[in-house]
Design an enzyme around this catalytic site. Structure first.
Site, short mmCIF file in Angstrom:
data_model
loop_
_atom_site.label_atom_id
_atom_site.label_comp_id
_atom_site.label_asym_id
_atom_site.label_seq_id
_atom_site.Cartn_x
_atom_site.Cartn_y
_atom_site.Cartn_z
N ASN A 121 0.86 -1.32 0.13
CA ASN A 121 0.09 0.13 -0.02
C ASN A 121 0.87 1.24 0.11
OD1 ASN A 121 -2.18 -2.07 0.68
ND2 ASN A 121 -1.06 -1.82 2.71
N GLU A 170 8.17 -5.07 -1.07
CA GLU A 170 7.34 -4.35 -0.74
C GLU A 170 7.96 -2.84 -1.16
OE1 GLU A 170 4.68 -5.85 -1.19
OE2 GLU A 170 5.48 -7.61 -0.24
N1 BES Z 1 1.12 -7.36 -3.65
C1 BES Z 1 1.44 -8.58 -2.85
C2 BES Z 1 0.66 -8.89 -1.87
C3 BES Z 1 -0.54 -9.84 -2.34
C4 BES Z 1 -0.83 -10.96 -2.72
C5 BES Z 1 -1.97 -8.98 -2.07
C6 BES Z 1 -1.87 -11.47 -2.96
C7 BES Z 1 -3.09 -9.78 -2.55
C8 BES Z 1 -3.03 -10.87 -2.94
C9 BES Z 1 2.90 -8.39 -2.44
O1 BES Z 1 3.70 -7.64 -3.00
C10 BES Z 1 3.68 -9.66 -2.29
O2 BES Z 1 3.89 -10.14 -3.33
N2 BES Z 1 3.63 -10.20 -1.27
C11 BES Z 1 4.32 -11.47 -1.28
C12 BES Z 1 5.89 -11.67 -0.46
C13 BES Z 1 7.04 -11.18 -1.65
C14 BES Z 1 8.23 -11.31 -0.90
C15 BES Z 1 6.95 -12.42 -2.66
C16 BES Z 1 3.56 -12.56 -0.23
O3 BES Z 1 2.77 -11.96 0.41
O4 BES Z 1 3.89 -13.82 -0.40
ZN ZN Z 2 4.78 -8.24 -4.65
#
Ligand code: BES
Ligand code: ZN
Length: 883
Positions: free
Chosen positions: A272, A305
């Site tokens: 966010n 992030e």
């Molecule tokens: N934008 C995602 C989080 C997300 C994922 C929100 C699915 C809604 C639905 C975030 O940037 C992300 O990718 N997070 C990963 C960790 C990352 C290091 C690969 C996660 O949450 O697993």
């Molecule tokens: Zn991501």
């Protein structure tokens, strides 16, 4: 529970929104069960949309209290409202303002999407489609608006109030116990990047000066009392910001950057704008509670992030089919960051291990899909290893194809052109095509074609002509909806290694300055000239493409690579390939020569004696045999998990016995002196020491138990304590149970540590484990409502315990099916993730396959399933074309 019939969304049906929203003013009055939101939306018809269209806003379980258009309360005849949508039948033809008042209940929000409570604090999760659970909205990423958010709450209940952007106002409500804060985010953004937080939170902060000299206040908010556990994350944030300036020229663009850690979160973390929200597992760390792996994850996820601020937020996605545009690119960026901060080869091996374990598995399963899917029923089910990990590999290959300088120029052009817009994969590729003048349309197949290409390579040495020829062929297996495949553009980084380890200066005009040959046809070959002795080819160095390779190298030749290759990745790969050949043969009842195992053990011992201490982290990886799941995937059909387990255990015993003195030496001499430090070098020494302990225990159970017990008792940090406990898990008996009890006593009030305790037990490859897991579900520290608890106990059982989840009597499958159905009523996203552990059911032998199919069918047949679970169940069961 959703009752709508699952609609399929198709990329080809994309059209621009009929309306745009320029500004959003939100007034949120927080209340545990009846939060009121007044949203004032500045709308106008989109010149690119249809004229005369009605305005239909998305909603999800929101209750409408009032709606006004340009200040005039709308009578019921002028709109249609349901919990899922709000339609204004005849909206104005010019700009207008819509004011919508909704009420929601954050306390009963167990889906953890939209506004919910975690440990009493209020927080939000809006990606992908959670904003519509707060207010009615055009909840799609190509509708970008400037947000101002006023948050109001009881001062006692929520002394901290946070929003996106910069805080512009705060104060008390005269004569009440309430207070408020107003946050303004000047950067237009899609609704999925909206966030707010209200609660009682501790804070750590530091200030950061950007490359152009702007001051930014960095702050991390955590459960009060845990502030000192956020120091490492704060440091990682600062390093990430510096790195993005240095490596990509990207600077931060607000006065504050806030991170909030919450204990109930579906994912790892969320980007966010200006207000990242994290699963506390990826923020909180102390030497006593977190392992080296936790520290590395925190660093990577904080970076990930943060990097989204440019690759995702400043340039966002036009629609959710373009998800890899932000996720694949950002994973690539966080991988590069970690490689620069730690050891590049070690990190690359770790990346490839995850890619193979998760993405290759997915690619060979009924859930296989292109990096850019063309249809979905539930977008939450497409945050996959394919979109993320293979998406990152595509960016890496692009860089290998055009070289680092042009890659950077292309990235700069992409950011410059697309800043402030919602972009597509085509926009991304166009930037690189334009800076290089190259046609990338063939390369673009990587986004469209699912499945892992298989590359077969054959080498021929001609001593008389002093040439060495490599013949390549490629093919990609069928995947759902894609029965036949085109050749891919595959960068093959390669070199030749002499059998005595000397360098070979061979030349071929098909290999570029970076040592890369591009295989873009179904078959092709290249010839090196000036080769005086039969070389060993080192192919796909640094794992230059996400493919499976079939090489006609003997074990003996591979062990030459282990010893002499200048490419560390391929040294590791060579040992893995030899081990895999032996393990796969043993696991399918084929005889293998004793001498083959002995040769591998001898090579590993030689490696350890001469090279291991030069890079302990690398050595620990070399010592780790392919996992049971890796072996199952390699076998691919009629898999017998028990045979795999026995084969692997036996090989570990043999290798351990062959190397016992060296292992003993490592385990005794690599002990830490001084205070714990999470840096990569120290972590590497611990990794080798603990890998040595584990192999020792495989070779000699009594010795292993003595050493592990001692280490468990005296360990000065969680890494060593957990490693010892993990080794004890392989040794049934009283010592193990006593250690488990001690651990529980020490950490029962530390949920994140208790998760490790759940996981270790769920992974025990013994018959009693399913009963143990069921018993642990009654533990006071367990909760079906908390995703971390569910994943650590049940998720680990299903994903990491090959033999017990895939029990031949089907009880593992039945158990998981029951859990999925229960969790689905609380949290569909979590339930759907758990269900993906069935995805490789088709590779099992028939008994297991039959049990798995009936468990899946039982799920699929249940009425009122969430869209998340019914989509995964249906796709898992679908008959695959061409197989
Ligand atoms: N934008 C995602 C989080 C997300 C994922 C929100 C699915 C809604 C639905 C975030 O940037 C992300 O990718 N997070 C990963 C960790 C990352 C290091 C690969 C996660 O949450 O697993
Ligand atoms: Zn991501």
């Amino acid at each position: 529970m959703r009752t709508d019939i699952a609609q399929t969304v198709r990329l080809e049906d994309y059209r621009p929104s009929d309306f745009l929203i320029d500004r959003v003013d939100l007034d949120v009055r927080l209340h545990p069960t009846a939060t009121r939101i007044t949203a004032t939306l500045s709308l106008r018809p989109n010149p690119k949309g249809r004229a005369d269209a009605p305005l239909t806003l998305d909603g999800d379980e929101v209750s409408l209290k009032a709606v006004a258009l340009d200040g005039r309360a709308l009578p019921e005849s002028e709109f249609e409202a349901s919990p899922q949508s709000l339609t204004i039948t005849q909206p104005p033809r010019g700009p207008f303002t819509l004011t919508i008042e909704t009420e929601i209940d954050p306390t009963s929000n167990t889906k953890l999407m939209g506004l919910y409570r975690s440990s009493g604090n209020y927080c939000t999760q809006c990606e992908a489609e959670g904003f519509r659970r707060i207010t009615y909205f055009l909840d799609r990423p190509d509708v970008m608006a400037v947000y101002t958010t006023r948050i109001e709450a009881e001062r006692d209940e929520a002394p901290v109030l946070l929003g996106n952007g910069n805080r512009v106002e705060a104060g008390s409500l005269e004569g009440t116990s309430r207070h408020y804060a107003v946050w303004h985010d000047p950067h237009p953004k899609p609704s999925y990047l909206f966030a707010l937080v209200g609660g009682r939170l501790g804070r750590v902060a530091k200030s950061f000066t950007t490359m152009s000299g702007r001051e930014v206040e960095l702050a991390i908010y955590v459960e009060p009392g845990k502030e000192n556990r956020a120091d490492y994350a704060l440091d990682a944030l600062e390093r990430s910001m510096r790195w993005d300036e240095r490596a990509f020229g990207r600077e931060y663009d607000l006065d504050v950057f806030n991170i909030v850690a919450v204990s109930d979160f579906n994912m790892g973390a969320m980007e966010n704008k200006g207000l990242n929200i994290f699963n506390d597992k990826y923020v909180l760390a102390s030497p006593e509670t977190a392992t080296d792996a936790d520290y590395a994850n925190i660093e990577a996820i904080i970076a990930h992030e943060y990097f989204h601020n440019w690759s995702g937020n400043r340039v966002t996605c036009r629609d959710w089919f373009q998800l890899c545009l932000k996720e694949g690119l950002t994973v690539f960026r966080d991988q590069e960051f970690s490689s620069d901060e730690r050891s590049r080869p070690v990190h690359r091996i770790a990346e490839v291990k995850t890619l193979r374990a998760r993405q290759f598995l997915e690619d060979s399963s009924p859930l296989a899909h292109p990096v850019r899917p063309i249809q979905y029923r539930e977008i939450n089910n497409f945050y996959t290893a394919t979109v993320y990990e293979k998406g990152a590999e595509i960016v890496r290959m692009l860089k290998a194809l055009i070289g680092p300088a042009d890659f950077r120029r292309g990235m700069d052009l992409y950011y410059e052109r697309c800043d402030g817009t919602a972009a597509t994969v085509e926009d991304f590729l166009a930037a690189f095509a334009d800076v290089t003048g190259r046609d990338l349309s063939h390369f673009a197949r990587w986004y469209a074609q699912a499945g892992t290409p298989r590359v077969t390579v054959k080498g021929t040495f001609d001593a008389a002509a002093r040439t060495y020829r490599l013949d390549f062929t490629q093919e990609t297996p069928p995947t759902p909806g894609q029965p036949t495949k085109e050749p891919m553009a595959i960068p093959v980084a390669l070199g030749l290694v002499a059998r005595d380890g000397s360098a070979i200066e061979a030349v071929s005009d098909r290999v570029n300055a970076e040592g890369v040959f591009v295989l873009d046809k179904a078959s092709d070959s290249l010839t090196f000239t000036g080769v005086s002795a039969h070389p060993v080819p080192s192919l796909f160095r640094e794992f230059s493409a996400p493919v499976k390779t079939i090489l006609d190298l003997s074990n003996e030749e591979l062990l030459v690579l282990l010893r002499h290759d200048s490419d560390a990745f391929n040294r590791w790969q060579a040992a893995q390939t030899v081990a895999m050949r032996l393990l796969a043969a043993r696991s399918t009842g084929k005889a293998i020569a004793d001498s083959d195992v002995a040769d591998l053990a001898t090579a590993l011992r030689a490696f350890m004696e001469t090279d291991a201490l030069g890079d302990p982290a690398f050595a620990a990886l070399v010592l780790t045999l392919p996992s049971e799941a890796d072996i199952a995937q390699d076998i691919g059909r009629d898999v017998e998990p028990d045979m795999i387990h026995r084969a692997r255990k036996e090989m570990r015993r043999r290798i351990g016995q062959a190397c016992i003195e060296t292992l003993r030496h490592f385990r005794d001499s690599l002990s830490a002196t001084g205070a714990y430090s999470p840096d990569a070098a120290s972590a590497g020494r611990r990794a080798l020491r603990n890998a040595s302990l584990d192999l020792l225990a495989a070779a000699d159970a009594a010795l292993g138990e003595t050493l592990a017990r001692e280490q468990f008792e005296t360990a000065g940090n969680m890494t060593d304590r957990l490693a010892a406990l993990s080794t004890l898990m392989t040794l049934p008996g009283d010592a193990r149970e006593a250690a488990l009890a001690r651990f529980e006593e020490s950490y029962r009030d530390e949920p994140l540590v208790l998760d490790k305790w759940f996981t270790l037990q769920a992974m025990i490859p013994e018959d009693g484990t399913l009963e143990r897991v069921k018993r642990l579900m009654e533990h006071p520290g367990f909760s079906m409502n908390n995703p971390n608890r569910v994943r650590s106990l049940i998720g680990s059982f299903a994903m990491l315990n090959q033999v017990q989840f895939n029990r031949q009597d089907g009880s593992g499958y039945d158990f998981l099916a029951d859990i999925v159905l229960r969790v689905d009523e609380l949290n569909p996203q979590l339930a759907a993730r758990l269900l993906t552990s069935f995805s490789s059911w088709r590779m099992m032998e028939t008994k297991r396959r039959t049990h798995a199919k009936s468990a899946l069918s039982r799920i699929a047949g249940k009425p009122n399933l969430s869209r998340d679970v019914s989509d995964i169940a249906a796709r898992s069961l679908a008959e695959q074309q061409g197989q």
